[in-house]
Structures are given as C-alpha cells and as structure tokens.
Design a protein around this motif. Structure first.
Motif, PDB file in Angstrom:
ATOM      1  N   ALA A 271       0.746  -1.041   0.418  1.00 15.68           N
ATOM      2  CA  ALA A 271      -0.101  -0.169   0.226  1.00 15.68           C
ATOM      3  C   ALA A 271       0.505   1.525  -0.068  1.00 15.68           C
ATOM      4  N   ALA A 272       1.914   1.292   0.613  1.00 19.20           N
ATOM      5  CA  ALA A 272       3.062   2.560   0.866  1.00 19.20           C
ATOM      6  C   ALA A 272       3.208   3.008  -0.313  1.00 19.20           C
ATOM      7  N   ARG A 273       3.718   1.582  -1.470  1.00 14.58           N
ATOM      8  CA  ARG A 273       4.308   2.116  -3.188  1.00 14.58           C
ATOM      9  C   ARG A 273       3.016   2.391  -4.036  1.00 14.58           C
ATOM     10  N   GLY A 274       2.069   2.398  -3.333  1.00 10.17           N
ATOM     11  CA  GLY A 274       0.492   2.571  -4.542  1.00 10.17           C
ATOM     12  C   GLY A 274       0.097   2.369  -4.930  1.00 10.17           C
ATOM     13  N   ALA A 275       0.351   0.542  -4.848  1.00 12.00           N
ATOM     14  CA  ALA A 275      -0.514  -0.572  -5.318  1.00 12.00           C
ATOM     15  C   ALA A 275      -1.533  -0.748  -4.166  1.00 12.00           C
ATOM     16  N   ALA A 276      -2.351  -1.585  -5.456  1.00  8.34           N
ATOM     17  CA  ALA A 276      -4.036  -1.615  -4.871  1.00  8.34           C
ATOM     18  C   ALA A 276      -4.468  -3.635  -4.516  1.00  8.34           C
ATOM     19  N   VAL A 277      -4.187  -3.364  -3.752  1.00  4.95           N
ATOM     20  CA  VAL A 277      -4.328  -5.122  -2.895  1.00  4.95           C
ATOM     21  C   VAL A 277      -5.413  -5.992  -3.274  1.00  4.95           C
ATOM     22  N   PHE A 278      -5.609  -7.349  -4.002  1.00  8.51           N
ATOM     23  CA  PHE A 278      -6.864  -7.754  -3.236  1.00  8.51           C
ATOM     24  C   PHE A 278      -6.484  -9.445  -3.573  1.00  8.51           C
ATOM     25  N   ARG A 279      -7.000  -9.981  -2.501  1.00  7.89           N
ATOM     26  CA  ARG A 279      -6.910 -11.229  -2.045  1.00  7.89           C
ATOM     27  C   ARG A 279      -8.000 -12.251  -1.824  1.00  7.89           C
ATOM     28  N   THR A 280      -7.701 -13.154  -2.301  1.00 13.25           N
ATOM     29  CA  THR A 280      -8.537 -14.417  -2.659  1.00 13.25           C
ATOM     30  C   THR A 280      -9.420 -14.846  -1.217  1.00 13.25           C
ATOM     31  N   ASP A 281      -9.038 -14.012  -0.210  1.00  9.22           N
ATOM     32  CA  ASP A 281      -9.708 -15.115   1.223  1.00  9.22           C
ATOM     33  C   ASP A 281     -10.609 -13.730   1.425  1.00  9.22           C
ATOM     34  N   VAL A 282     -10.144 -12.914   0.343  1.00  5.25           N
ATOM     35  CA  VAL A 282     -11.812 -12.025   1.174  1.00  5.25           C
ATOM     36  C   VAL A 282     -12.401 -11.789   0.365  1.00  5.25           C
ATOM     37  N   ALA A 283     -11.927 -11.649  -0.900  1.00  5.86           N
ATOM     38  CA  ALA A 283     -13.100 -11.157  -2.073  1.00  5.86           C
ATOM     39  C   ALA A 283     -13.209 -12.636  -2.916  1.00  5.86           C
ATOM     40  N   GLY A 284     -12.785 -13.843  -3.149  1.00  7.19           N
ATOM     41  CA  GLY A 284     -12.656 -14.813  -4.305  1.00  7.19           C
ATOM     42  C   GLY A 284     -11.722 -14.764  -5.033  1.00  7.19           C
ATOM     43  N   THR A 285     -12.699 -15.763  -5.870  1.00  6.44           N
ATOM     44  CA  THR A 285     -12.020 -15.423  -7.432  1.00  6.44           C
ATOM     45  C   THR A 285     -11.645 -13.889  -7.649  1.00  6.44           C
ATOM     46  N   LEU A 286     -10.068 -13.776  -8.346  1.00  4.15           N
ATOM     47  CA  LEU A 286      -9.684 -12.735  -8.489  1.00  4.15           C
ATOM     48  C   LEU A 286      -9.726 -12.488 -10.702  1.00  4.15           C
TER      49      LEU A 286
END
Ligand SMILES: [Zn+2]
Length: 322
Positions: A271-286
C-alpha cells in the motif's frame, strides 16, 4: 472416423483458421462454434482454491496457460477436480501449457487430476528433487497422457496467441544449490502490449535477492504482481517491491489459514508503494483483464480500474493508488 475428425476440429479451439483438405462443409461448419476468448483481451484468473495457488491465464484466442494447480490430498480436497477443471471447462478452450512453480503440495496437489482431465500440450516445472506422492503422481500422470515436459529455466520463452511468457528464474546453478523448494520457484514474466505481470510463486527473500542481482530492471518492473508466498513476511522485501513497483498486487491465500498469511507488514509495504491489493480470501476468485493498454480487476462484487476512480472498489481492495 467422422466422429474423430469432429473431435479434432472441436479440440482446435484457438488455432489459425482451420483448413482440412477434403473435409466436408459440414465438418468445417463446426469450427466457428469453438470457444473463443474475448478478442484482444488477456485475462489472469486467480482462482480461489483456499490456501494455495491456482492461476489461469487466458489468451485473446481463448487458450489457457495454467500456473499451479492448487492444493490436494492429504492436506486438502483435490483443487483440480473441485475447482480448476470445472472452471476451465465452463469457459471452454484448450489448455496449452501447465506451469508448476515448485513441488509443494499447495501448488501441485491438484495437478495429477488436472493433467488427466485437461491434457495440456506441455508441462513446464523446475524439476526440483522432491519426493512427495503428489509430485511423483503428477509426473506419472504427465507421462501417461503424453504431456511434453520442459524444465523451467531462465531464458525459456513462450509466445501464446500474442502473449509473451518468459521464465526469469530459476537458472540451473541456483536450482542445484537450493534446499527449500520455495526458493526454486519458477518466476514468470507475462507481457501483453504495454502491460506486464510478474508471477513469483512462493519465492522468498533469497530468491528475490537473486532476481535483483541477475534480472534487469526492465524484467522486474511490472504493472501486476502475484505476491510471493501468499503474502508471507518471508517474501516481498522492500528492495524487491521497489524494483517491481506494481499498480495491482494479487494475493492468493486461504481464509483463516494457520500461517497468518498475508502478513500485515507486507500489505502495508504494498500500500505504501501505491499498489491496490486484492486477496482471494476476502474477494474470492480475482480476474485481471487487460487489452494491453489498460487494466481492470473483476471480482464477484464489482470492477476496479486504476484509470477510473469513480468506480467503486470491490471487496478485497485494501488500498488504492493515491
Ligand atoms: Zn505456497
């Protein structure tokens, strides 16, 4: 005979226009029914297989390059049978290549059934000496189904329907010196148009250091990073993230896993480097989609794009670029 020919035509889902000398019009009429990808769009599907990795790259012509096959027995149900095979079959298209980053069970557990059911043309994996039943089983399965085996080594490059897939690591000397299979991970760089993705398996800080020393800055810089080792704090060093500078970071990780993945410190560093982070444990299949110029991330609950801040971020976006 005709049935076999039809089967051959249907299997040719994504090749150049099909011409069969002497074939009847009836047979040729089957060709347009073959499944196709979204014209001009490449998709990277990060399947929700719990704690493990199973990625599926779809070319603009609807073919697949699969990267890892999720967990399997005895640590988990067979992700190949339960998730990956039905996922690919629903969408159609042949599997050109299966890449296995390394032989740990959360990456190869579903591979034996996947190889048998989807019959990729080729298997690419490091050949790290491992004696797990699943690893031996997948080699047996590849042999039984006539799947060509190729070692993943730095310099290997595939061109799949205009998508360039390059192996950045390991090289033979590095591989021979490793005891931890994570550090022998196959590192893939995928290029399509102006977009680049870096898939790093379970590489940890030692292999990241090797990459920093042996790969060029251009090879490491990428728009999308499949975060190493499920977001473990033993990976994603500051120097490595500074070199990659991803706009989008994808974490494949199981809900409530016992390892504490992903580490809060890794999420904060991304996040500190400006990346948007997406996680399968939170959002399911990406599903990451790109036309080679821009990209968007699709989950079951929404679509996110760095180019359009007005769109609502789906669940799983723990940060957005400033
Ligand atoms: Zn893993």
């Amino acid at each position: 005979m005709i049935a076999a020919l039809l089967a051959a035509v249907v299997r040719r889902t994504a090749g150049p226009p099909l011409v069969i000398a002497g074939a009847s019009a009836t047979v040729l009429a089957w060709a347009p029914l073959a499944p196709r990808g979204d014209a001009g769009v490449v998709e990277l599907h990060v399947l929700d297989v719990g704690q493990g990795d199973a990625l599926a790259l779809r070319t603009p012509r609807g073919r697949w390059l699969l990267v890892d096959a999720g967990p399997g027995p005895p640590i988990a149900p067979d992700a190949g049978r339960r998730t990956i095979i039905p996922y690919v079959r629903r969408r159609g298209g042949e599997v050109a290549t299966l890449v296995l980053t390394h032989p740990d069970l959360d990456h190869v557990g579903g591979a034996p059934t996947l190889l048998a059911a989807l019959e990729p043309d080729a298997l690419v994996e490091p050949g790290f000496l491992a004696t797990s039943g699943a690893y031996e089983g997948l080699l047996d399965s590849a042999l039984a189904h006539g799947v060509a085996w190729r070692p993943s080594r730095r310099g290997l490059s595939l061109d799949l329907d205009g998508v360039r897939v390059r192996v950045l690591a390991p090289d033979s000397a590095w591989l021979a010196a490793q005891r931890d299979p994570n550090e022998a991970s196959t590192i893939l760089r995928i290029e399509y148009g102006a977009m680049a993705m870096l898939l790093v398996g379970d590489a940890e800080r030692e292999q990241e250091a090797w990459l920093l020393a042996n790969a060029t800055a251009d090879e490491l810089r990428a728009d999308v990073l499949k975060v190493g080792h499920h977001g473990s704090r033993t990976s994603s060093t500051a120097a490595f993230l500074d070199a990659v500078r991803p706009r989008v970071a994808l974490v494949s990780v199981g809900r409530g896993n016992r390892y504490g993945h992903p580490a809060p410190s890794v999420l904060a560093a991304l996040a500190a480097r400006g990346a948007a982070v997406f996680r399968t444990d939170v959002a399911g299949t990406l599903v990451l989609r790109t036309n080679g110029r821009s990209l968007e991330l699709v989950t079951a609950t929404g679509t996110w794009s760095p180019e359009s801040s007005s769109r609502s971020a789906p669940a799983g976006a723990v940060s957005s670029p400033p």
